[in-house]
Design a protein around this motif. Structure first.
Motif, mmCIF file in Angstrom:
data_model
loop_
_atom_site.group_PDB
_atom_site.id
_atom_site.type_symbol
_atom_site.label_atom_id
_atom_site.label_comp_id
_atom_site.label_asym_id
_atom_site.label_seq_id
_atom_site.Cartn_x
_atom_site.Cartn_y
_atom_site.Cartn_z
ATOM 1 N N SER A 1 0.835 -1.202 0.000
ATOM 2 C CA SER A 1 0.000 0.000 0.000
ATOM 3 C C SER A 1 0.868 1.250 0.000
ATOM 4 N N GLN B 1 -8.652 1.303 -3.515
ATOM 5 C CA GLN B 1 -9.376 1.336 -2.249
ATOM 6 C C GLN B 1 -8.489 2.030 -1.225
ATOM 7 N N SER C 1 -7.940 3.562 2.983
ATOM 8 C CA SER C 1 -8.256 3.400 4.401
ATOM 9 C C SER C 1 -8.815 4.714 4.945
ATOM 10 N N TYR D 1 -12.579 -0.401 4.259
ATOM 11 C CA TYR D 1 -11.956 0.303 3.144
ATOM 12 C C TYR D 1 -13.051 0.974 2.325
ATOM 13 N N GLU E 1 -13.985 1.609 -1.393
ATOM 14 C CA GLU E 1 -13.641 1.105 -2.731
ATOM 15 C C GLU E 1 -14.131 2.126 -3.742
ATOM 16 N N ARG F 1 -12.648 -4.660 5.797
ATOM 17 C CA ARG F 1 -11.336 -5.114 5.344
ATOM 18 C C ARG F 1 -11.343 -6.633 5.259
#
Ligand code: GTP
Ligand code: MG
Length: 594
Positions: A347, A373, A375, A567, A569, A580
């Motif tokens: 990530s 996606q 956080s 998350y 998306e 998640r």
């Protein structure tokens, strides 16, 4: 030709771009309908996102104009621009009067020693009070410690939308000329010795697929030419060499290629691939570097990941980690407030200047065909002298008085405390200060609490000692335990237990969040369950079901609503919220473990 360099500054929506457009139209640079807000997202949202340079010629004088964004998230961009111009048009809405961002941009201008021209705008509005607005502006100047010379600012009245300006309130408004005349007479001519060695400084960056990174720079001394060998000096005393490959001036919305430009002018420079804001471009390596231009630090961070939802790849063109990485690298070429940590393989950690700053990036990416996606955004913390510090914001709320209590209470819980309050007839303006962390996720709640009538603006004020734990409102998610098409029958049963993000017919997957649960508990639900046959005969058909309209997710609302274990998306056509960990059993196990 003589040159005037100005920026147009104001609170959001006070009419900067409309005024700039009118100037460009009346000086023959724009056709009807053309606007400085050229970006698709700017047009859709009706706000300026990027500061833009343009220029026009009026009575034989070149006027370089920078139209700046009024939204507080882009305030640092305005600050950089102010360093490189000689005066500002401070535009103030005659009905709203000075607002928080008016204060911020004026403060910065006064500190830099600029002498603003005040434009009392939108005097056509039904409740416009130009006289009172002017008094308030004067008070603001005093408040901010303006010098006598700055206090003696010229005033022009305007209806930017109609393209008219007036020197006195009683004058007949014919065109924008009174404003242009004021600019010519009160803004100092851009100076600098053209025969000295070159000294120029970039204050903004742009990118071109063929030319690479471009620097928008003010030339302070000397002359710059295509083909010229130059040095680039940093404030830390480092030195690089380079060659100017192309030069552009500005003319309306187009960049006009030119062979050379001289002290006083603002130009776009190609040929320096790693040039950065605030560096000094010069012809003599012994030149003293210009004072650095500060680029503000990011305040929030979130992770960008490859979309691995069961629906990944359904409508995006660019999905892979490498494609996302390249896109972010390209963004870094021009997006000065943005930072990205590429060190982790799975990530990318993206750092930005506020929620809107990140939303704009994500919105642009999805329009360009990306899926990603992300956080939940978090405020950045750092250590200073052994103290944990976090970003703080000043929050200004205008709301009908009846909602004052709920706003104070909710912000209080978020460690955001009231500093100041001013009551008007039936409304109240309150000023708060507190951690960015507390504000994240509050905006939509605020809109609901004030029945859509409240206005809230916030602005980063600096890193301050950590404010301590903030208890987050216990929102639970309604998470689908099945995959398939959502049915009106089951949604009808679920809508009493929270707010739904989807309507009937929406395809869902196991682990997708389809609504929030008003009770605050996590709920695993089955939105694809139909009724059984006997039931159907007994209770009639689906057509009788009355569903409340769902609260469809946007990037903005999704980022606000999401929890730590979720998350968001984002694809070109859809925004979905998901756990998640998609399988309920695994989520529960994972929770027990931690
Ligand atoms: N009544 C009235 N409305 C105006 C006038 N000038 C602009 N507007 C409206 O005000 C709104 C905002 O105008 P913009 O020019 O986009 O404002 P801005 O200051 O550039 O906004 P940001 O760049 O997003 O900060 C638009 O809906 C304009 O049509 C005016 O003179 N009178
Ligand atoms: Mg604008």
């Amino acid at each position: 030709m003589e040159i005037r360099n100005i920026a147009i500054i104001a609170h959001v929506d006070h009419g900067k771009t409309t005024l700039t457009d009118a100037i460009m139209r009346q000086t023959g640079m724009f056709d009807a309908g053309m606007s400085m807000d050229t970006d698709a997202l700017e047009q859709e949202r009706g706000i300026t996102i990027y500061a833009k340079n343009t220029a026009t010629i009026y009575k034989g004088t070149k006027i370089n104009i920078v139209d700046t964004p009024g939204h507080a998230d882009f305030g640092s961009e305005v600050e950089r621009v102010l360093r490189s111009i000689d005066s500002v048009l401070l535009v103030v809405d005659a009905q709203e009067g000075p607002m928080p961002q008016t204060r911020f941009v004026l403060k910065k201008s006064l500190e830099l020693g600029l002498k603003p021209i005040v434009v009392i705008n939108k005097i056509d509005k039904p409740a416009a009070d130009p006289v009172k607005t002017e008094e308030q502006v004067l008070e603001l100047f005093m408040d901010l410690g303006a010098t006598d010379e700055q206090m003696d600012f010229p005033v022009v009245y305007a209806v930017g939308r109609d393209g008219v300006a007036m020197k006195s309130l009683g004058d007949e408004g014919k065109d924008i000329a009174p404003l242009l005349d004021e600019i010519i007479s009160s803004v100092p001519a851009a100076g600098g010795n053209q025969n000295s060695p070159l000294r120029a400084q970039p204050f903004s960056l742009a990118y071109d697929n063929f030319l690479g990174r471009l620097a928008i720079a003010r030339i302070y001394e000397g002359t710059i030419r295509v083909g010229q060998d130059v040095f680039v000096l940093t404030a830390e005393g480092k030195k690089r060499s380079g060659k100017i490959t192309k030069l552009f001036g500005f003319k309306g919305l187009v960049r006009a290629e030119t062979e050379e430009a001289a002290a006083g002018d603002i130009v776009m420079i190609a040929g320096l691939p790693d040039i950065f804001i605030g560096e000094t471009i010069c012809s003599d390596e012994r030149t003293e570097p210009l004072p650095a231009i500060k680029v503000d630090e990011p305040t929030i961070t979130l992770d960008f990941l490859v979309n691995d939802s069961p629906f990944a790849g359904r409508d995006g063109k660019f999905l892979t980690s490498r494609q996302i990485r390249e896109r972010l690298e390209k963004e870094l070429e021009v997006n000065v407030g943005l930072k990205v940590d590429f060190s982790r393989p799975e990530s990318f950690k993206v750092y930005g200047r506020g929620e809107l700053h990140i939303v704009v990036l994500l919105e642009n990416m999805r329009r360009q065909g990306y899926e990603v996606q992300v956080s939940r955004p978090q405020a950045i913390t750092k250590e200073e002298n052994g103290l944990k510090m976090e970003p703080f914001e000043e929050v200004v709320v205008d709301t009908p008085s009846e909602f004052q209590g709920v706003v104070i209470e909710k912000l209080g819980k978020r460690k955001i405390v009231m500093k100041d309050m001013e009551s008007k007839e039936s409304s109240v303006r309150m000023v708060f200060e507190g951690p960015t962390r507390g504000l994240l996720g509050y905006r939509s709640e605020f809109t609901v609490d004030t029945k859509g009538e409240g206005i809230m603006t916030s602005r980063f004020v600096g890193f301050k000692p950590h404010a301590g734990e903030i208890e987050r409102r216990a929102t639970g998610s309604m998470t689908s335990m099945a995959s398939g098409k959502a049915l009106a029958f089951s949604l009808n049963n679920l809508q009493n237990r929270g707010t739904l993000y989807i309507g009937p017919g929406t395809e869902v997957y196991e682990g997708m969040v389809i609504g929030d649960a008003s009770k605050g508990d996590e709920m695993a639900v089955n939105p694809v369950k139909g009724k059984n046959l006997t039931n159907m005969r007994a209770s009639g058909s689906d057509e009788n079901i009355q569903l409340a309209p769902p609260r469809l997710l946007t990037i903005e609302s999704g980022l606000e609503l999401m929890s730590e274990d979720e998350y968001l998306e984002i694809t070109p056509n859809v925004v979905r919220l998901r756990k998640r960990i998609l399988k309920e059993g695994e989520r529960i196990k994972n929770k027990r473990r931690s």
